[in-house]
Design a protein around this motif. Structure first.
Motif, short mmCIF file in Angstrom:
data_model
loop_
_atom_site.label_atom_id
_atom_site.label_comp_id
_atom_site.label_asym_id
_atom_site.label_seq_id
_atom_site.Cartn_x
_atom_site.Cartn_y
_atom_site.Cartn_z
N LYS A 207 0.86 -1.20 0.00
CA LYS A 207 0.00 0.00 0.00
C LYS A 207 0.89 1.23 0.00
CE LYS A 207 -3.12 -2.63 2.86
NZ LYS A 207 -3.33 -2.97 4.27
N GLU A 208 0.63 2.06 -0.95
CA GLU A 208 1.38 3.33 -1.01
C GLU A 208 0.98 4.23 0.15
OE1 GLU A 208 0.01 5.70 -4.23
OE2 GLU A 208 1.85 6.90 -4.30
N ILE A 209 1.94 5.02 0.63
CA ILE A 209 1.62 6.10 1.59
C ILE A 209 1.81 7.41 0.84
CG2 ILE A 209 2.22 7.15 3.80
CD1 ILE A 209 3.47 4.43 4.60
N PRO A 210 0.70 7.97 0.30
CA PRO A 210 0.87 9.20 -0.49
C PRO A 210 1.24 10.35 0.45
CG PRO A 210 -1.34 8.24 -0.77
CD PRO A 210 -0.72 7.58 0.41
N PRO A 211 1.86 11.38 -0.08
CA PRO A 211 2.14 12.55 0.76
C PRO A 211 0.83 13.16 1.24
CG PRO A 211 2.82 12.90 -1.54
CD PRO A 211 2.31 11.52 -1.45
N THR A 212 0.89 13.90 2.34
CA THR A 212 -0.33 14.49 2.92
C THR A 212 -0.58 15.86 2.30
OG1 THR A 212 0.02 13.33 4.98
CG2 THR A 212 -1.38 15.29 5.08
N HIS A 213 -1.83 16.05 1.85
CA HIS A 213 -2.26 17.36 1.34
C HIS A 213 -2.94 18.10 2.49
CE1 HIS A 213 -4.18 20.36 -1.20
NE2 HIS A 213 -5.29 20.11 -0.53
N ILE A 214 -2.55 19.35 2.70
CA ILE A 214 -3.16 20.14 3.77
C ILE A 214 -4.01 21.25 3.14
CG2 ILE A 214 -1.12 21.65 4.06
CD1 ILE A 214 -1.70 21.27 7.17
N ASP A 215 -5.21 21.40 3.67
CA ASP A 215 -6.19 22.33 3.09
C ASP A 215 -5.89 23.73 3.61
OD1 ASP A 215 -8.43 23.83 2.40
OD2 ASP A 215 -9.79 22.13 2.62
N GLU A 216 -5.11 24.50 2.87
CA GLU A 216 -4.62 25.79 3.35
C GLU A 216 -5.75 26.79 3.58
OE1 GLU A 216 -1.34 27.33 1.17
OE2 GLU A 216 -0.19 25.46 1.37
N ALA A 217 -6.73 26.78 2.68
CA ALA A 217 -7.85 27.73 2.81
C ALA A 217 -8.60 27.49 4.12
CB ALA A 217 -8.79 27.57 1.61
N LYS A 218 -8.81 26.19 4.42
CA LYS A 218 -9.55 25.83 5.63
C LYS A 218 -8.76 26.23 6.88
CE LYS A 218 -12.54 21.97 6.94
NZ LYS A 218 -12.88 20.59 6.57
N GLU B 109 -6.64 28.65 7.16
CA GLU B 109 -6.68 30.10 7.34
C GLU B 109 -8.04 30.55 7.85
OE1 GLU B 109 -5.03 31.75 3.76
OE2 GLU B 109 -3.00 31.18 4.38
N ALA B 110 -9.10 29.90 7.35
CA ALA B 110 -10.45 30.20 7.83
C ALA B 110 -10.58 29.88 9.31
CB ALA B 110 -11.48 29.41 7.02
N LEU B 111 -9.91 28.79 9.76
CA LEU B 111 -9.98 28.38 11.18
C LEU B 111 -9.05 29.23 12.05
CD1 LEU B 111 -9.92 24.49 10.71
CD2 LEU B 111 -11.81 25.82 11.71
N GLY B 112 -8.20 30.06 11.38
CA GLY B 112 -7.30 30.93 12.14
C GLY B 112 -6.08 30.22 12.68
N VAL B 113 -5.67 29.13 12.01
CA VAL B 113 -4.43 28.47 12.46
C VAL B 113 -3.25 29.22 11.84
CG1 VAL B 113 -3.17 26.28 12.58
CG2 VAL B 113 -5.67 26.26 12.39
N VAL C 27 -8.06 21.77 16.58
CA VAL C 27 -8.24 21.47 15.15
C VAL C 27 -7.76 20.04 14.92
CG1 VAL C 27 -7.60 22.10 12.79
CG2 VAL C 27 -7.91 23.89 14.54
N HIS C 28 -8.69 19.20 14.46
CA HIS C 28 -8.33 17.81 14.22
C HIS C 28 -7.65 17.66 12.87
CE1 HIS C 28 -10.40 16.39 17.80
NE2 HIS C 28 -11.40 17.22 17.49
N ALA C 29 -6.53 16.95 12.88
CA ALA C 29 -5.76 16.77 11.64
C ALA C 29 -6.65 16.18 10.55
CB ALA C 29 -4.56 15.86 11.90
#
Lengths: 326, 326
Positions: free
Chosen positions: A151-162, A164-168, A191-193
């Motif tokens: 099973k491949e472990i793809p790199p993690t994509h992080i939702d930048e817009a979300k 910023e909206a959450l104020g992280v 904020v849950h990963a």
């Protein structure tokens, strides 16, 4: 994920096919993995683009010589080439003893790199690095034998817009979330990963079978699998002649399991040396069996993407799950 | 006597050269002998005319993997092909243990034919059949290593005119004399076999060296020898760079011994992988070493018939002691 067949013959080599070995690269990464290592694997590698210095780990399905007799030479040559990185060898009972006895009797002492043997027949066997996750599935053969579920472990994509909206705030907390850890903000909110991170693309999943006379043992693993690479040593007529004692699959047996599980891509390999390359209609006058007999038998039962392996042929399972012959 | 080089590379295979193995046939006889058996020897045999069923005996010079890692696969494949004749393996200490351990750990039980191991490092080692007589000569290497001194046993020619003049009746006594036993006639006279029998042609004598940094150890054996096949791993300049610790010969060292003993034919083999095929003048811009460097170095010291081995090349030492490239 790129698979390069280094050997596709069962039992003994032929002038066209070597005994079993399969190289796996994660796309263009030069690091690679080796699944089985029949005699002459290091010779085949001289005609591919795989460097022994970049070999991360070896996975052996079972102790039969056509799947492991290339190990001592491959390791000794890597040592002579100056490799210093540890090499992990995942294999069932017997392989470590075989390698250590071989080296003890043939004056191989003080390798420049450690060999880390991992018993792949252990109940808790699991190989994992930053790119792939591999577990073992018990097969049915004359000796303990294992398929490898990759099973491949793809790199993690992080939702930048979300975020910023959450104020992280951009910085250590972004990194923490990307590593899968939840973050607590200054205002006390958590904020849950899992809510802001996802795989950059759906993980690719492949099963590489060992020698096996019951493909249906892979039924569960194939439910969520993109590609199966499996032995098809015989056609049904030949199996009926030679008898079941060698405990190998026919093309029909593998095709049936592939059809039952709606498998998208199937590559057959490990052909008895009686099957010559080419088309049987061309060879009919010689009463020769050809690999096209295996193809036709499998095609009758399986309508997915069916391929027969050739030595030094590479197949790329793309991120969109298409399988491309390179 | 026909020699076919199955591998001519030192240590590791290259894309052109396999590791060491050498097949010997007595002229057109299909029976053959194998001297050393590096990994991939069975693969090379698929491109020659040697059948594993017709292999009479194997001679291993020493335990290093590039001279013996092909043994388990060769034996296992001969077994799968249905061989039933016993196979003699003459080798120094370690080889029998290596083979037996390999088979024990890799599920090879109950071969269809017996393996007769003979210790070639024993003081009284001697292999003899109806065609050849082989003894071993200790070499100088990192582990015990042996050259094989091969002497043909030509058929016996019986002087029929002389027998008739002596009044020996055609029949059992002729046969007895041909077997080398003296015969007593009805009149009480003894006819000595040596007076009426002689070899049909002068025996051909060849030395096949193992890995060795003192070719002069072969001085005595070469006094009455038609052909020496010996390793020439390095040229002098490269040996000076890598140092003497690997205990191999240079082309110059072998050539000097050949010249000192007035040797008629010399074939060099077992070249370091740094020596590419071809001529150095063509490769000069790449600063590459080529096998022609080895040839030139040897030629300066030795004016006899000098040849460099290539994989799958055969040489026939004829009854008249000429050496012909086939």
């Amino acid at each position: 994920m790129r698979f390069t067949f280094l050997g596709t013959s069962a039992g003994t080599p032929t002038a066209q096919r070597n005994v079993t070995a399969l190289a796996l690269n994660i796309d263009d990464n030069r690091d690679w993995y080796l699944i089985d290592c029949g005699e002459g694997t290091q010779h085949r590698l001289l005609h591919s683009h795989h460097s022994s210095a970049k070999l991360k780990a070896i996975f052996i399905t079972h102790v039969h010589g056509d799947h492991c007799y290339g190990l001592p030479g491959l390791i000794a040559s890597a040592n002579m080439s100056g490799r210093t990185d540890a090499l992990t060898i995942c294999a069932p009972d017997g392989i470590e003893q075989y390698i250590r006895a071989t080296f003890a009797h043939t004056d191989v002492h003080n390798l420049r790199f450690p060999l880390n043997f991992v018993r792949s027949d252990a109940d808790d066997f699991h190989y994992c690095d930053n790119a792939i996750d591999i577990s073992a599935i018990a097969m049915s053969h004359r000796v303990p034998c294992f398929a490898y579920h990759i099973k491949e472990i793809p790199p993690t994509h992080i939702d930048e817009a979300k975020l910023e909206a959450l104020g992280v705030p951009r910085g250590p907390q972004w990194h923490q979330l990307q590593q899968g850890q939840d973050a607590i903000l200054d205002n006390g909110d958590t904020v849950h990963a899992s809510t802001v991170c996802s795989p950059a693309w759906p993980a690719r999943k492949v099963v590489v079978g060992g020698d096996n006379d019951q493909p249906s043992l892979l039924h569960n693993a194939l439910q969520d699998c993109d590609l199966l690479i499996h032995e098809a040593t015989f056609t049904e007529d030949i199996l009926a002649k030679v008898g079941p004692q060698y405990m190998h699959s026919t093309a029909a047996m593998v095709a049936k399991t592939a059809a039952d599980t709606n498998l998208r891509h199937l590559i057959l390999t490990h052909f008895s040396q009686r099957y010559r390359s080419g088309n049987s209609s061309k060879n009919k006058h010689k009463n020769q069996h050809t690999v096209s007999d295996l193809y036709k038998e499998a095609r009758q039962l399986y309508q997915g993407n069916l391929l027969l392996a050739e030595d030094l042929q590479s197949f790329q399972l793309e991120k969109n799950k298409r399988l491309v012959k390179l």
